[in-house]
Motif scaffolding. Sequence first.
Motif, PDB file in Angstrom:
ATOM      1  N   PHE A  26     -17.547 -27.165  59.305  1.00 63.94           N
ATOM      2  CA  PHE A  26     -18.591 -27.513  58.249  1.00 63.94           C
ATOM      3  C   PHE A  26     -19.280 -26.224  57.751  1.00 63.94           C
ATOM      4  N   PHE A  27     -19.353 -25.009  58.436  1.00 66.38           N
ATOM      5  CA  PHE A  27     -19.934 -23.958  57.760  1.00 66.38           C
ATOM      6  C   PHE A  27     -18.880 -23.340  56.601  1.00 66.38           C
ATOM      7  N   THR A  28     -17.774 -23.560  56.972  1.00 67.02           N
ATOM      8  CA  THR A  28     -16.422 -23.065  56.075  1.00 67.02           C
ATOM      9  C   THR A  28     -16.554 -23.859  54.648  1.00 67.02           C
ATOM     10  N   GLN A  29     -16.566 -25.505  54.792  1.00 67.66           N
ATOM     11  CA  GLN A  29     -16.804 -26.151  53.618  1.00 67.66           C
ATOM     12  C   GLN A  29     -18.137 -26.005  52.831  1.00 67.66           C
ATOM     13  N   SER A  30     -19.155 -25.654  53.533  1.00 64.32           N
ATOM     14  CA  SER A  30     -20.504 -25.076  52.636  1.00 64.32           C
ATOM     15  C   SER A  30     -20.386 -24.076  52.078  1.00 64.32           C
ATOM     16  N   ALA A  31     -19.674 -22.903  53.047  1.00 62.90           N
ATOM     17  CA  ALA A  31     -19.665 -21.780  52.390  1.00 62.90           C
ATOM     18  C   ALA A  31     -18.741 -21.566  51.003  1.00 62.90           C
ATOM     19  N   ASP A  32     -17.697 -22.385  51.111  1.00 60.17           N
ATOM     20  CA  ASP A  32     -16.819 -22.242  49.934  1.00 60.17           C
ATOM     21  C   ASP A  32     -17.565 -22.821  48.653  1.00 60.17           C
ATOM     22  N   GLN A  33     -18.547 -23.561  48.913  1.00 60.88           N
ATOM     23  CA  GLN A  33     -19.255 -23.778  47.694  1.00 60.88           C
ATOM     24  C   GLN A  33     -20.661 -23.268  47.385  1.00 60.88           C
ATOM     25  N   GLY A  34     -20.595 -22.106  48.066  1.00 57.41           N
ATOM     26  CA  GLY A  34     -21.434 -21.033  47.777  1.00 57.41           C
ATOM     27  C   GLY A  34     -22.976 -21.045  48.351  1.00 57.41           C
ATOM     28  N   TRP A  35     -22.855 -21.869  49.554  1.00 58.04           N
ATOM     29  CA  TRP A  35     -24.330 -21.884  50.187  1.00 58.04           C
ATOM     30  C   TRP A  35     -24.718 -20.858  51.142  1.00 58.04           C
ATOM     31  N   SER A  36     -25.624 -20.133  50.868  1.00 58.80           N
ATOM     32  CA  SER A  36     -25.797 -18.853  51.684  1.00 58.80           C
ATOM     33  C   SER A  36     -26.313 -18.750  52.984  1.00 58.80           C
ATOM     34  N   ASP A  37     -26.907 -20.114  53.319  1.00 52.06           N
ATOM     35  CA  ASP A  37     -27.040 -20.238  54.735  1.00 52.06           C
ATOM     36  C   ASP A  37     -25.800 -20.383  55.761  1.00 52.06           C
ATOM     37  N   ALA A  38     -24.810 -20.931  55.055  1.00 52.61           N
ATOM     38  CA  ALA A  38     -23.640 -21.446  55.905  1.00 52.61           C
ATOM     39  C   ALA A  38     -23.024 -20.046  55.757  1.00 52.61           C
ATOM     40  N   GLN A  39     -22.876 -19.130  54.754  1.00 52.71           N
ATOM     41  CA  GLN A  39     -22.252 -17.913  54.673  1.00 52.71           C
ATOM     42  C   GLN A  39     -22.971 -16.959  56.028  1.00 52.71           C
ATOM     43  N   LEU A  40     -24.331 -17.086  56.104  1.00 51.06           N
ATOM     44  CA  LEU A  40     -24.977 -16.485  57.084  1.00 51.06           C
ATOM     45  C   LEU A  40     -24.357 -16.779  58.339  1.00 51.06           C
ATOM     46  N   HIS A  41     -24.194 -18.124  58.694  1.00 52.49           N
ATOM     47  CA  HIS A  41     -23.784 -18.635  60.046  1.00 52.49           C
ATOM     48  C   HIS A  41     -22.217 -18.187  60.408  1.00 52.49           C
ATOM     49  N   TYR A  69     -18.564 -14.824  63.270  1.00 55.45           N
ATOM     50  CA  TYR A  69     -17.630 -13.707  63.339  1.00 55.45           C
ATOM     51  C   TYR A  69     -18.237 -12.611  64.167  1.00 55.45           C
ATOM     52  N   PHE A  70     -19.272 -12.233  64.163  1.00 58.58           N
ATOM     53  CA  PHE A  70     -19.904 -10.990  64.507  1.00 58.58           C
ATOM     54  C   PHE A  70     -19.840 -11.415  66.243  1.00 58.58           C
ATOM     55  N   GLY A  71     -20.276 -12.486  66.602  1.00 61.10           N
ATOM     56  CA  GLY A  71     -20.478 -12.565  67.999  1.00 61.10           C
ATOM     57  C   GLY A  71     -19.080 -13.397  68.675  1.00 61.10           C
ATOM     58  N   GLY A  72     -18.280 -13.418  67.764  1.00 63.03           N
ATOM     59  CA  GLY A  72     -17.086 -14.091  68.342  1.00 63.03           C
ATOM     60  C   GLY A  72     -17.166 -15.379  68.838  1.00 63.03           C
ATOM     61  N   LYS A  73     -18.028 -16.244  68.319  1.00 63.29           N
ATOM     62  CA  LYS A  73     -18.165 -17.665  68.878  1.00 63.29           C
ATOM     63  C   LYS A  73     -17.373 -18.530  68.076  1.00 63.29           C
ATOM     64  N   ARG A 127     -12.064 -15.143  66.828  1.00 65.97           N
ATOM     65  CA  ARG A 127     -11.860 -13.875  67.210  1.00 65.97           C
ATOM     66  C   ARG A 127     -12.775 -12.971  66.740  1.00 65.97           C
ATOM     67  N   ARG A 128     -13.516 -12.226  67.656  1.00 65.88           N
ATOM     68  CA  ARG A 128     -14.496 -11.421  67.122  1.00 65.88           C
ATOM     69  C   ARG A 128     -14.167 -10.400  65.918  1.00 65.88           C
ATOM     70  N   ASP A 129     -14.759 -10.523  64.588  1.00 63.82           N
ATOM     71  CA  ASP A 129     -14.182  -9.626  63.624  1.00 63.82           C
ATOM     72  C   ASP A 129     -15.272  -9.164  62.577  1.00 63.82           C
ATOM     73  N   TYR A 130     -15.635  -7.816  62.735  1.00 64.15           N
ATOM     74  CA  TYR A 130     -16.716  -7.271  62.209  1.00 64.15           C
ATOM     75  C   TYR A 130     -16.928  -7.170  60.884  1.00 64.15           C
ATOM     76  N   LYS A 131     -15.438  -7.033  60.230  1.00 59.56           N
ATOM     77  CA  LYS A 131     -15.282  -6.765  58.793  1.00 59.56           C
ATOM     78  C   LYS A 131     -15.398  -8.228  58.000  1.00 59.56           C
ATOM     79  N   THR A 132     -14.965  -9.335  58.765  1.00 61.83           N
ATOM     80  CA  THR A 132     -15.246 -10.645  58.305  1.00 61.83           C
ATOM     81  C   THR A 132     -16.664 -11.017  58.335  1.00 61.83           C
ATOM     82  N   ALA A 133     -17.317 -10.571  59.424  1.00 61.97           N
ATOM     83  CA  ALA A 133     -18.882 -10.740  59.509  1.00 61.97           C
ATOM     84  C   ALA A 133     -19.557  -9.912  58.241  1.00 61.97           C
TER      85      ALA A 133
END
Length: 683
Positions: free
Chosen positions: A388-403, A408-412, A415-421
Amino acid sequence: MGRFVFTSILFMVAVYGLAEADIHTQDKGNLESTKNDDDEESVVPQPPESSEAPRSPEAPPTALTPEALQRAHLESLKQRFAEKEEEETPEARQKQEEAQKYFEEGEKLINISYKKDYIQAYQYFQVAANKGHQRAKEYLGFGHLLGDYVTLDPAKALQIFGELSNKGSPKGQLGLGLSYSAGLATNSSQAKALIYFTFAALGGDPLAQMVLGYRYLSGIGVESKCETALTYYRKVATSVAENMSAGSPVVQRIRLHEQAESKDTSGSSLMDDDLLQYYEFLADKGDLQAQVILGQLYYQGGRGVPVNHERAQHYFLMAAESGNSNAMAFLGKMHSEGSPVVAQDSLVALEYFKKAANKGNPIGQCGQGIMYLYGKGVDRDYQKALKFFTQSADQGWSDAQLHLGIMYFGGKGVRRDYKTAVKYFNLASQGGHVLAFYHLAQMHATGTGVIRNCHTAVELYKNVAERGQWSSMLMEAHDLYKQGRVDEALLKYTFLAELGYEVAQTNVAFILDQGESSLFDEKETYQRALLHWTRAASQGSTVARLKMGDYHYYGYGTDIDYETAATHYRLATEQQHNAQAMFNLGYMHENGLGLKQDVHLAKRFYDMASETSGEAYIPVTLALLKLGLFYGTDVFNKEMESYYNMVNRLDIRFLLGPNWDVYVATFLAIVLGIVLIVVRQQR
């Protein structure tokens, strides 16, 4: 005894460290007119000796020896023990209980969601303060300092702050620091201000921590230390981030000089009352777009519209009944977070989010992702949250991009990926998400996923810290200015300027520059304006940098210095591409003021100004006509000068010497003789 020794040592280290910093460091913006404690003049007229506001008893002694510090600390302890014994009597306890009741009644009136009654609240605070209630005195102290719902009286505020500081109140110490820093009802002393700010910050006051963070970042009164600034700003930013909610009010940063230039008295970013009523009329008639716009305005605030969740729910329900997905999503947010008019209910929130998400709404998709991420109303499922976050972020919603960044930061679920975070936090920050700024600051401060950069981290933390609840004072100051209460607006902007708000520094300087305040005489007004223009310019304000050049060019608040003026104009040109600065450099090159006189460079800067701004076309055209006229005249004079030299060389006196008249007479006589001979022969 150990506590006493520790406290004494701490105080000694702080005072001696600050004293040394004060000796070796100059405040970039120190007022030339402000005096230290031994000076005779005050920044503002001093109250008479019979006034209620004597100099603060907390002022540090001139000789700070360890023995003097220990004696002062012992006296303070004795006073506190005496007050403690007095408080233990039945009469004192009854008085405290009554004071507490009045204070609580006052706080209720200012903490309710809508229809706050500040005037009645401050009347309760006055009664509680008269009975010795410390927090009520804190409200009154800042009320008198800023003119909030009580009489504007900086001298009275100074007295209250002194009493509070003696009792160890961080708010009292903050108030004294502001008074000494700005020179309000007392002589300005940056050393004293720094001491009080330091102890207020040690007491946990976030505003004092902001002041010190800004001072260590900019090197005001202290040596510039990025790591120290980072420490202070991180504390404030963490507190703001923990209390941040999606429905936090949006604060408008209105620059008074921009309003003046556009002749807009209401502010182009503010919603006019007539326009608001028009939207309400459309919404009541069933206009979906108007219903959603009003719902969002009342839900989050902004554009001069106060938060009102009751009206927000009303308009969202109207739009949701017509099938609007945005309205459904916001109703889900209200039920998910809870509000004064809507009880927190995850199941109801989930239903609204599902309805919105099924229509492809990014807000609903993000809301559904949050429910799965934290297990609200459903079992925790990271994979569904990620979807759901990916679908929302692809439409530019900043709250989804944050989550997504958080996952990615916490590896939830991934896989933990700081660059993607970092990528997603950057995307969310471009949408203005405060928590995205905070997470980026954390990563830059620790070097997680990025190269550690103290200055970047500080700027990000500062951005978050300036979004705290105290930022609402910007709109309060603007409202006061619109109402014609200029002095009160000036003091409130001054308070925020000390906290490091660039827009407040610019507005303080603008009010003083326009001569709209009667608090200071003309000379001091320009000096204070120059100080705030300087601080705002150091934070990247274009108009402030331009004004610094003007002040040095015309000698406002300082001596006339064409070279310094040219330096500021050049900075405004190179860093901010300001057309006015380019034009000014052209004029200075044309006339040789602080710069080498060079017609070709003058024309170059004039042309640059015209290319940068269309508004510069007419003045540049006139300047070039004048430049061409004078340059052409100068060239003509130089060309004619060569002809004059040629004529001078044909001068008889130059060719024949001082006896030229003898030679000429002889020559004429010979010519005359020849003529006579020829005439006779022809006869």
